[in-house]
Write a protein that holds these residues in place. Structure first.
Motif, short mmCIF file in Angstrom:
data_model
loop_
_atom_site.label_atom_id
_atom_site.label_comp_id
_atom_site.label_asym_id
_atom_site.label_seq_id
_atom_site.Cartn_x
_atom_site.Cartn_y
_atom_site.Cartn_z
N TYR A 33 63.94 -8.70 21.52
CA TYR A 33 62.76 -8.25 20.77
C TYR A 33 62.08 -7.06 21.43
O TYR A 33 61.00 -6.66 21.02
N SER A 34 62.71 -6.51 22.45
CA SER A 34 62.23 -5.32 23.16
C SER A 34 60.77 -5.47 23.62
O SER A 34 59.98 -4.54 23.53
N ILE A 35 60.43 -6.65 24.10
CA ILE A 35 59.08 -6.92 24.59
C ILE A 35 58.89 -6.14 25.89
O ILE A 35 59.64 -6.32 26.85
N GLY A 36 57.93 -5.25 25.90
CA GLY A 36 57.71 -4.39 27.07
C GLY A 36 58.87 -3.45 27.31
O GLY A 36 59.04 -2.94 28.40
N ARG A 37 59.66 -3.22 26.26
CA ARG A 37 60.89 -2.42 26.36
C ARG A 37 61.78 -2.95 27.48
O ARG A 37 62.38 -2.20 28.26
N CYS A 38 61.87 -4.28 27.55
CA CYS A 38 62.69 -4.95 28.56
C CYS A 38 64.16 -4.59 28.34
O CYS A 38 64.66 -4.64 27.21
N HIS A 39 64.83 -4.23 29.43
CA HIS A 39 66.24 -3.87 29.32
C HIS A 39 66.96 -4.17 30.64
O HIS A 39 66.35 -4.12 31.70
N PRO A 40 68.26 -4.51 30.54
CA PRO A 40 69.04 -4.75 31.75
C PRO A 40 69.36 -3.42 32.42
O PRO A 40 69.54 -2.40 31.76
N LEU A 41 69.44 -3.44 33.74
CA LEU A 41 69.83 -2.26 34.49
C LEU A 41 71.34 -2.29 34.71
O LEU A 41 71.98 -3.33 34.54
N GLU A 42 71.89 -1.15 35.06
CA GLU A 42 73.34 -1.02 35.17
C GLU A 42 73.74 -0.56 36.57
O GLU A 42 72.90 -0.27 37.41
N GLY A 43 75.04 -0.46 36.76
CA GLY A 43 75.58 0.04 38.02
C GLY A 43 75.27 -0.90 39.18
O GLY A 43 75.43 -2.10 39.06
N ASN A 44 74.79 -0.32 40.29
CA ASN A 44 74.50 -1.14 41.47
C ASN A 44 73.25 -2.00 41.28
O ASN A 44 72.90 -2.77 42.16
N ARG A 45 72.59 -1.87 40.12
CA ARG A 45 71.40 -2.69 39.83
C ARG A 45 71.71 -3.74 38.78
O ARG A 45 70.81 -4.35 38.22
N LYS A 46 73.00 -3.97 38.52
CA LYS A 46 73.42 -4.97 37.55
C LYS A 46 72.83 -6.33 37.95
O LYS A 46 72.83 -6.68 39.12
N GLY A 47 72.31 -7.05 36.98
CA GLY A 47 71.66 -8.34 37.24
C GLY A 47 70.16 -8.21 37.34
O GLY A 47 69.45 -9.20 37.39
N GLU A 48 69.67 -6.97 37.36
CA GLU A 48 68.24 -6.71 37.38
C GLU A 48 67.81 -6.23 36.00
O GLU A 48 68.62 -5.71 35.23
N TYR A 49 66.53 -6.41 35.71
CA TYR A 49 65.94 -5.99 34.44
C TYR A 49 64.69 -5.18 34.73
O TYR A 49 64.10 -5.31 35.80
N ALA A 50 64.28 -4.38 33.74
CA ALA A 50 63.07 -3.58 33.91
C ALA A 50 62.23 -3.64 32.64
O ALA A 50 62.76 -3.77 31.53
N MET A 51 60.92 -3.55 32.84
CA MET A 51 59.96 -3.47 31.74
C MET A 51 59.06 -2.26 32.00
O MET A 51 58.73 -1.98 33.16
N ASP A 52 58.68 -1.58 30.93
CA ASP A 52 57.85 -0.38 31.07
C ASP A 52 56.45 -0.71 31.56
O ASP A 52 55.87 -1.73 31.20
N LEU A 53 55.95 0.19 32.39
CA LEU A 53 54.54 0.19 32.80
C LEU A 53 54.01 1.57 32.41
O LEU A 53 54.41 2.10 31.37
N VAL A 54 53.14 2.15 33.19
CA VAL A 54 52.67 3.51 32.94
C VAL A 54 53.80 4.45 33.35
O VAL A 54 54.29 4.37 34.48
N HIS A 55 54.23 5.29 32.42
CA HIS A 55 55.37 6.19 32.66
C HIS A 55 55.16 6.99 33.94
O HIS A 55 54.08 7.50 34.15
N PRO A 56 56.11 7.05 34.81
CA PRO A 56 57.51 6.63 34.73
C PRO A 56 57.79 5.30 35.43
O PRO A 56 58.94 4.98 35.72
N TYR A 57 56.79 4.51 35.71
CA TYR A 57 56.95 3.29 36.50
C TYR A 57 57.48 2.13 35.67
O TYR A 57 57.20 2.02 34.48
#
Length: 80
Positions: A33-57
């Motif tokens: 549902y893209s809550i907080g624009r949540c998305h999985p990270l890739e590459g060496n950060r596989k298994g981690e996820y990120a959500m938007d804060l104040v750009h670019p954080y």
């Protein structure tokens, strides 16, 4: 404490994202549902996820390996 370190707007978003993490049934739901624009990270950060804060954080977290309903917030960062 978050307000002192990051400012009022960022602190408000950090608290909002933590509330969203606590309310969600699963990380998959956050992503779907893209809550907080949540998305999985890739590459060496596989298994981690990120959500938007104040750009670019982003609020970066991972799922707790021992309890599927828990996450561990890794850090707040600009990883771009």
């Amino acid at each position: 404490m978050a307000q002192r370190k990051y400012g009022e707007r960022m602190a408000r978003l950090i608290h909002q994202r933590v509330d969203e993490l606590q309310s969600a049934d699963s990380i998959e739901m956050l992503v779907q549902y893209s809550i907080g624009r949540c998305h999985p990270l890739e590459g060496n950060r596989k298994g981690e996820y990120a959500m938007d804060l104040v750009h670019p954080y982003r609020l970066v977290f991972e799922q707790n390996k021992t309890d599927i309903q828990e996450v561990r917030i890794i850090k707040i960062e600009d990883y771009h």
